[in-house]
Write a protein that holds these residues in place. Structure first.
Motif, PDB file in Angstrom:
ATOM      1  N   ALA A  20       0.826  -1.193   0.000  1.00  0.00           N
ATOM      2  CA  ALA A  20       0.000   0.000   0.000  1.00  0.00           C
ATOM      3  C   ALA A  20       0.868   1.254   0.000  1.00  0.00           C
ATOM      4  CB  ALA A  20      -0.923  -0.013   1.210  1.00  0.00           C
ATOM      5  N   SER A  21       2.044   1.164   0.565  1.00  0.00           N
ATOM      6  CA  SER A  21       2.957   2.301   0.614  1.00  0.00           C
ATOM      7  C   SER A  21       4.381   1.770   0.612  1.00  0.00           C
ATOM      8  CB  SER A  21       2.698   3.127   1.874  1.00  0.00           C
ATOM      9  OG  SER A  21       3.002   2.361   3.012  1.00  0.00           O
ATOM     10  N   ASP A  22       5.319   2.694   0.749  1.00  0.00           N
ATOM     11  CA  ASP A  22       6.721   2.287   0.801  1.00  0.00           C
ATOM     12  C   ASP A  22       7.152   1.914   2.205  1.00  0.00           C
ATOM     13  OD1 ASP A  22       7.027   2.663  -1.886  1.00  0.00           O
ATOM     14  OD2 ASP A  22       7.739   4.723  -1.683  1.00  0.00           O
ATOM     15  N   THR A  23       6.208   1.874   3.128  1.00  0.00           N
ATOM     16  CA  THR A  23       6.528   1.577   4.516  1.00  0.00           C
ATOM     17  C   THR A  23       6.933   0.125   4.678  1.00  0.00           C
ATOM     18  OG1 THR A  23       4.881   3.197   5.178  1.00  0.00           O
ATOM     19  CG2 THR A  23       5.667   1.710   6.872  1.00  0.00           C
ATOM     20  N   VAL A  24       7.899  -0.088   5.538  1.00  0.00           N
ATOM     21  CA  VAL A  24       8.366  -1.434   5.864  1.00  0.00           C
ATOM     22  C   VAL A  24       8.074  -1.681   7.335  1.00  0.00           C
ATOM     23  CG1 VAL A  24      10.411  -2.905   6.048  1.00  0.00           C
ATOM     24  CG2 VAL A  24      10.158  -1.359   4.103  1.00  0.00           C
ATOM     25  N   LEU A  25       7.581  -2.861   7.651  1.00  0.00           N
ATOM     26  CA  LEU A  25       7.302  -3.231   9.027  1.00  0.00           C
ATOM     27  C   LEU A  25       8.445  -4.072   9.557  1.00  0.00           C
ATOM     28  CD1 LEU A  25       3.541  -4.223   8.715  1.00  0.00           C
ATOM     29  CD2 LEU A  25       4.494  -2.056   9.506  1.00  0.00           C
ATOM     30  N   ARG A  26       9.038  -3.662  10.657  1.00  0.00           N
ATOM     31  CA  ARG A  26      10.100  -4.428  11.311  1.00  0.00           C
ATOM     32  C   ARG A  26       9.460  -5.229  12.433  1.00  0.00           C
ATOM     33  NH1 ARG A  26      15.134  -1.228  11.945  1.00  0.00           N
ATOM     34  NH2 ARG A  26      15.347  -1.994   9.845  1.00  0.00           N
ATOM     35  N   VAL A  27       9.458  -6.559  12.273  1.00  0.00           N
ATOM     36  CA  VAL A  27       8.809  -7.460  13.219  1.00  0.00           C
ATOM     37  C   VAL A  27       9.886  -8.159  14.040  1.00  0.00           C
ATOM     38  CG1 VAL A  27       7.186  -9.375  13.453  1.00  0.00           C
ATOM     39  CG2 VAL A  27       6.995  -7.835  11.511  1.00  0.00           C
ATOM     40  N   THR A  28       9.775  -8.068  15.365  1.00  0.00           N
ATOM     41  CA  THR A  28      10.740  -8.669  16.277  1.00  0.00           C
ATOM     42  C   THR A  28      10.003  -9.631  17.196  1.00  0.00           C
ATOM     43  OG1 THR A  28      12.054  -6.654  16.244  1.00  0.00           O
ATOM     44  CG2 THR A  28      12.496  -8.212  18.030  1.00  0.00           C
ATOM     45  N   GLN A  29      10.485 -10.861  17.281  1.00  0.00           N
ATOM     46  CA  GLN A  29       9.875 -11.838  18.182  1.00  0.00           C
ATOM     47  C   GLN A  29      10.338 -11.553  19.608  1.00  0.00           C
ATOM     48  OE1 GLN A  29      10.438 -15.931  17.092  1.00  0.00           O
ATOM     49  NE2 GLN A  29       9.459 -16.692  18.942  1.00  0.00           N
ATOM     50  N   LEU A  30       9.363 -11.398  20.525  1.00  0.00           N
ATOM     51  CA  LEU A  30       9.675 -11.104  21.917  1.00  0.00           C
ATOM     52  C   LEU A  30       9.425 -12.284  22.843  1.00  0.00           C
ATOM     53  CD1 LEU A  30       8.138  -7.548  22.271  1.00  0.00           C
ATOM     54  CD2 LEU A  30      10.504  -8.170  21.804  1.00  0.00           C
ATOM     55  N   ARG A  31       8.495 -13.140  22.473  1.00  0.00           N
ATOM     56  CA  ARG A  31       8.142 -14.266  23.326  1.00  0.00           C
ATOM     57  C   ARG A  31       8.172 -15.548  22.502  1.00  0.00           C
ATOM     58  NH1 ARG A  31       2.799 -13.513  26.326  1.00  0.00           N
ATOM     59  NH2 ARG A  31       3.670 -15.269  27.457  1.00  0.00           N
ATOM     60  N   SER A  32       8.292 -16.665  23.193  1.00  0.00           N
ATOM     61  CA  SER A  32       8.369 -17.966  22.554  1.00  0.00           C
ATOM     62  C   SER A  32       6.995 -18.435  22.085  1.00  0.00           C
ATOM     63  CB  SER A  32       8.941 -18.987  23.542  1.00  0.00           C
ATOM     64  OG  SER A  32       8.863 -20.285  23.010  1.00  0.00           O
ATOM     65  N   GLY A  33       6.997 -19.249  21.056  1.00  0.00           N
ATOM     66  CA  GLY A  33       5.760 -19.844  20.561  1.00  0.00           C
ATOM     67  C   GLY A  33       5.391 -21.130  21.268  1.00  0.00           C
ATOM     68  N   ILE A  34       6.211 -21.559  22.232  1.00  0.00           N
ATOM     69  CA  ILE A  34       5.929 -22.781  22.973  1.00  0.00           C
ATOM     70  C   ILE A  34       4.656 -22.570  23.784  1.00  0.00           C
ATOM     71  CG2 ILE A  34       6.730 -24.324  24.815  1.00  0.00           C
ATOM     72  CD1 ILE A  34       9.587 -23.690  23.910  1.00  0.00           C
ATOM     73  N   GLY A  35       3.764 -23.511  23.706  1.00  0.00           N
ATOM     74  CA  GLY A  35       2.505 -23.421  24.427  1.00  0.00           C
ATOM     75  C   GLY A  35       1.424 -22.677  23.673  1.00  0.00           C
ATOM     76  N   CYS A  36       1.747 -22.145  22.510  1.00  0.00           N
ATOM     77  CA  CYS A  36       0.763 -21.434  21.700  1.00  0.00           C
ATOM     78  C   CYS A  36       0.074 -22.410  20.750  1.00  0.00           C
ATOM     79  CB  CYS A  36       1.433 -20.330  20.892  1.00  0.00           C
ATOM     80  SG  CYS A  36       2.072 -19.005  21.891  1.00  0.00           S
ATOM     81  N   LYS A  37      -0.971 -21.933  20.114  1.00  0.00           N
ATOM     82  CA  LYS A  37      -1.693 -22.759  19.148  1.00  0.00           C
ATOM     83  C   LYS A  37      -0.806 -23.060  17.941  1.00  0.00           C
ATOM     84  CE  LYS A  37      -6.188 -20.891  20.341  1.00  0.00           C
ATOM     85  NZ  LYS A  37      -7.360 -20.142  19.837  1.00  0.00           N
ATOM     86  N   ASN A  39      -1.432 -22.829  14.750  1.00  0.00           N
ATOM     87  CA  ASN A  39      -1.422 -21.808  13.693  1.00  0.00           C
ATOM     88  C   ASN A  39      -0.541 -20.616  14.069  1.00  0.00           C
ATOM     89  OD1 ASN A  39      -3.331 -20.886  15.661  1.00  0.00           O
ATOM     90  ND2 ASN A  39      -4.211 -19.519  14.121  1.00  0.00           N
ATOM     91  N   GLN A  40      -0.424 -20.319  15.356  1.00  0.00           N
ATOM     92  CA  GLN A  40       0.446 -19.222  15.781  1.00  0.00           C
ATOM     93  C   GLN A  40       1.910 -19.593  15.620  1.00  0.00           C
ATOM     94  OE1 GLN A  40      -1.026 -18.587  19.723  1.00  0.00           O
ATOM     95  NE2 GLN A  40      -2.734 -17.314  19.027  1.00  0.00           N
ATOM     96  N   ARG A  41       2.271 -20.827  15.941  1.00  0.00           N
ATOM     97  CA  ARG A  41       3.656 -21.277  15.738  1.00  0.00           C
ATOM     98  C   ARG A  41       3.999 -21.272  14.252  1.00  0.00           C
ATOM     99  NH1 ARG A  41       2.120 -25.215  19.662  1.00  0.00           N
ATOM    100  NH2 ARG A  41       1.999 -26.762  18.020  1.00  0.00           N
ATOM    101  N   GLN A  42       3.062 -21.703  13.415  1.00  0.00           N
ATOM    102  CA  GLN A  42       3.313 -21.725  11.982  1.00  0.00           C
ATOM    103  C   GLN A  42       3.410 -20.311  11.406  1.00  0.00           C
ATOM    104  OE1 GLN A  42       0.104 -24.208  10.621  1.00  0.00           O
ATOM    105  NE2 GLN A  42       1.323 -26.085  10.834  1.00  0.00           N
ATOM    106  N   THR A  43       2.649 -19.400  11.976  1.00  0.00           N
ATOM    107  CA  THR A  43       2.718 -18.009  11.520  1.00  0.00           C
ATOM    108  C   THR A  43       4.065 -17.393  11.863  1.00  0.00           C
ATOM    109  OG1 THR A  43       0.327 -17.768  11.771  1.00  0.00           O
ATOM    110  CG2 THR A  43       1.610 -15.754  11.664  1.00  0.00           C
ATOM    111  N   LEU A  44       4.596 -17.696  13.038  1.00  0.00           N
ATOM    112  CA  LEU A  44       5.939 -17.212  13.384  1.00  0.00           C
ATOM    113  C   LEU A  44       6.962 -17.715  12.375  1.00  0.00           C
ATOM    114  CD1 LEU A  44       6.137 -17.581  17.273  1.00  0.00           C
ATOM    115  CD2 LEU A  44       6.141 -15.462  15.950  1.00  0.00           C
ATOM    116  N   LEU A  45       6.871 -18.984  12.015  1.00  0.00           N
ATOM    117  CA  LEU A  45       7.806 -19.547  11.031  1.00  0.00           C
ATOM    118  C   LEU A  45       7.619 -18.895   9.666  1.00  0.00           C
ATOM    119  CD1 LEU A  45       7.757 -23.336  11.975  1.00  0.00           C
ATOM    120  CD2 LEU A  45       9.531 -21.655  12.448  1.00  0.00           C
ATOM    121  N   ALA A  46       6.363 -18.636   9.297  1.00  0.00           N
ATOM    122  CA  ALA A  46       6.088 -17.996   8.008  1.00  0.00           C
ATOM    123  C   ALA A  46       6.641 -16.580   7.971  1.00  0.00           C
ATOM    124  CB  ALA A  46       4.589 -17.994   7.735  1.00  0.00           C
ATOM    125  N   LEU A  47       6.660 -15.923   9.111  1.00  0.00           N
ATOM    126  CA  LEU A  47       7.252 -14.585   9.197  1.00  0.00           C
ATOM    127  C   LEU A  47       8.777 -14.644   9.253  1.00  0.00           C
ATOM    128  CD1 LEU A  47       4.838 -12.851  11.717  1.00  0.00           C
ATOM    129  CD2 LEU A  47       5.217 -12.202   9.331  1.00  0.00           C
TER     130      LEU A  47
END
Length: 83
Positions: A20-37, A39-47
């Motif tokens: 939509a624009s020239d903006t870039v999103l910087r995504v930083t993992q802060l917490r572990s995906g252990i114990g999450c659903k 789809n959330q673990r797979q989304t972290l890997l996809a990111l």
């Protein structure tokens, strides 16, 4: 037999995947995906996030925003200008 509407066929198939624009999103993992659903673990890997404090830059698209929304409790997001 139903025909497709003219409005639906005139939309480009890549319309939503283009930034939509020239903006870039910087995504930083802060917490572990252990114990999450699953789809959330797979989304972290996809990111591209596999370790805590790992950072990836992504273009600001609706798809990336949706992925970030799925794991919003595990990541931090900041907008940066592309270099």
């Amino acid at each position: 037999m139903a025909t497709k509407s003219k409005a639906a066929s005139s939309v480009s198939p890549t319309a939503q995947s283009t930034p939509a624009s020239d903006t870039v999103l910087r995504v930083t993992q802060l917490r572990s995906g252990i114990g999450c659903k699953q789809n959330q673990r797979q989304t972290l890997l996809a990111l591209g996030l596999r370790k805590i404090r790992q950072t990836r830059d992504w273009p600001d698209t609706p798809q990336v925003r949706g992925m970030i929304h799925t794991v919003r409790h595990l990541v931090a997001v900041e907008e940066v200008e592309p270099s």
